[in-house]
Scaffold this motif. Structure first.
Motif, PDB file in Angstrom:
ATOM      1  N   MET A   1       0.848  -1.176   0.000  1.00 43.45           N
ATOM      2  CA  MET A   1       0.000   0.000   0.000  1.00 43.45           C
ATOM      3  C   MET A   1       0.892   1.237   0.000  1.00 43.45           C
ATOM      4  N   ASN A   2       0.650   2.129  -0.947  1.00 43.28           N
ATOM      5  CA  ASN A   2       1.410   3.376  -0.978  1.00 43.28           C
ATOM      6  C   ASN A   2       0.594   4.499  -0.343  1.00 43.28           C
ATOM      7  N   LYS A   3       1.137   5.717  -0.347  1.00 46.06           N
ATOM      8  CA  LYS A   3       0.482   6.825   0.350  1.00 46.06           C
ATOM      9  C   LYS A   3      -0.900   7.123  -0.226  1.00 46.06           C
ATOM     10  N   SER A   4      -1.044   7.144  -1.556  1.00 43.08           N
ATOM     11  CA  SER A   4      -2.354   7.475  -2.134  1.00 43.08           C
ATOM     12  C   SER A   4      -3.379   6.377  -1.843  1.00 43.08           C
ATOM     13  N   GLU A   5      -2.955   5.122  -1.806  1.00 46.42           N
ATOM     14  CA  GLU A   5      -3.862   4.033  -1.444  1.00 46.42           C
ATOM     15  C   GLU A   5      -4.282   4.132   0.021  1.00 46.42           C
ATOM     16  N   LEU A   6      -3.356   4.542   0.882  1.00 46.57           N
ATOM     17  CA  LEU A   6      -3.677   4.749   2.291  1.00 46.57           C
ATOM     18  C   LEU A   6      -4.688   5.888   2.440  1.00 46.57           C
ATOM     19  N   ILE A   7      -4.483   6.954   1.705  1.00 47.09           N
ATOM     20  CA  ILE A   7      -5.422   8.082   1.748  1.00 47.09           C
ATOM     21  C   ILE A   7      -6.811   7.616   1.320  1.00 47.09           C
ATOM     22  N   ASP A   8      -6.888   6.838   0.244  1.00 49.51           N
ATOM     23  CA  ASP A   8      -8.172   6.319  -0.223  1.00 49.51           C
ATOM     24  C   ASP A   8      -8.844   5.441   0.838  1.00 49.51           C
ATOM     25  N   ALA A   9      -8.057   4.628   1.535  1.00 54.10           N
ATOM     26  CA  ALA A   9      -8.605   3.753   2.577  1.00 54.10           C
ATOM     27  C   ALA A   9      -9.147   4.575   3.747  1.00 54.10           C
ATOM     28  N   VAL A  10      -8.441   5.632   4.121  1.00 53.00           N
ATOM     29  CA  VAL A  10      -8.902   6.486   5.221  1.00 53.00           C
ATOM     30  C   VAL A  10     -10.159   7.246   4.803  1.00 53.00           C
ATOM     31  N   VAL A  11     -10.201   7.725   3.570  1.00 55.37           N
ATOM     32  CA  VAL A  11     -11.390   8.417   3.062  1.00 55.37           C
ATOM     33  C   VAL A  11     -12.601   7.482   3.129  1.00 55.37           C
ATOM     34  N   ALA A  12     -12.409   6.223   2.740  1.00 53.74           N
ATOM     35  CA  ALA A  12     -13.506   5.250   2.760  1.00 53.74           C
ATOM     36  C   ALA A  12     -14.007   5.003   4.182  1.00 53.74           C
ATOM     37  N   LYS A  13     -13.119   5.052   5.174  1.00 49.30           N
ATOM     38  CA  LYS A  13     -13.524   4.788   6.566  1.00 49.30           C
ATOM     39  C   LYS A  13     -14.107   6.018   7.261  1.00 49.30           C
ATOM     40  N   THR A  14     -13.648   7.215   6.871  1.00 43.90           N
ATOM     41  CA  THR A  14     -14.063   8.414   7.594  1.00 43.90           C
ATOM     42  C   THR A  14     -15.086   9.266   6.862  1.00 43.90           C
ATOM     43  N   GLY A  15     -15.138   9.155   5.546  1.00 49.33           N
ATOM     44  CA  GLY A  15     -16.048   9.984   4.766  1.00 49.33           C
ATOM     45  C   GLY A  15     -15.557  11.402   4.573  1.00 49.33           C
ATOM     46  N   GLN A  16     -14.348  11.714   5.026  1.00 49.70           N
ATOM     47  CA  GLN A  16     -13.775  13.045   4.820  1.00 49.70           C
ATOM     48  C   GLN A  16     -13.377  13.199   3.352  1.00 49.70           C
ATOM     49  N   THR A  17     -13.065  14.418   2.966  1.00 47.60           N
ATOM     50  CA  THR A  17     -12.630  14.635   1.589  1.00 47.60           C
ATOM     51  C   THR A  17     -11.206  14.107   1.423  1.00 47.60           C
TER      52      THR A  17
END
Length: 92
Positions: A1-17
């Motif tokens: 998992m790279n940084k952009s994939e991590l960001i996508d995973a966090v967005v999916a869990k939190t609903g933030q932009t």
């Protein structure tokens, strides 16, 4: 998992932009990096600890020539996983 994939995973869990999540993650990583660079230990209970480790000067060998060389003392970052993190990785 790279940084952009991590960001996508966090967005999916939190609903933030995605933009807010990227700024938060970048700020978090910068804060950890700066603290460890200043000699501090950063601990996330259950996840792990980031800390600086001192390495003494030592004797080494040049692999190409076999010549003995001195390796200078240095400081390096180290991550020690927490108990809960280790247990989850080990399927426990």
């Amino acid at each position: 998992m790279n940084k952009s994939e991590l960001i996508d995973a966090v967005v999916a869990k939190t609903g933030q932009t995605k933009k807010d999540t990227e700024q938060t993650l970048t700020a978090l990583l910068d804060a950890i990096t700066e603290a460890v660079a200043q000699g501090e230990t950063v601990t996330f209970v259950g996840f792990g600890t980031f800390k600086p480790v001192e390495r003494d000067a030592r004797e080494g060998r040049n692999p190409a020539t076999g010549e003995t060389i001195m390796i200078a003392a240095s400081r390096s970052p180290k991550f020690v996983p927490g108990k809960a993190f280790k247990e989850q990785v080990n399927g426990g």
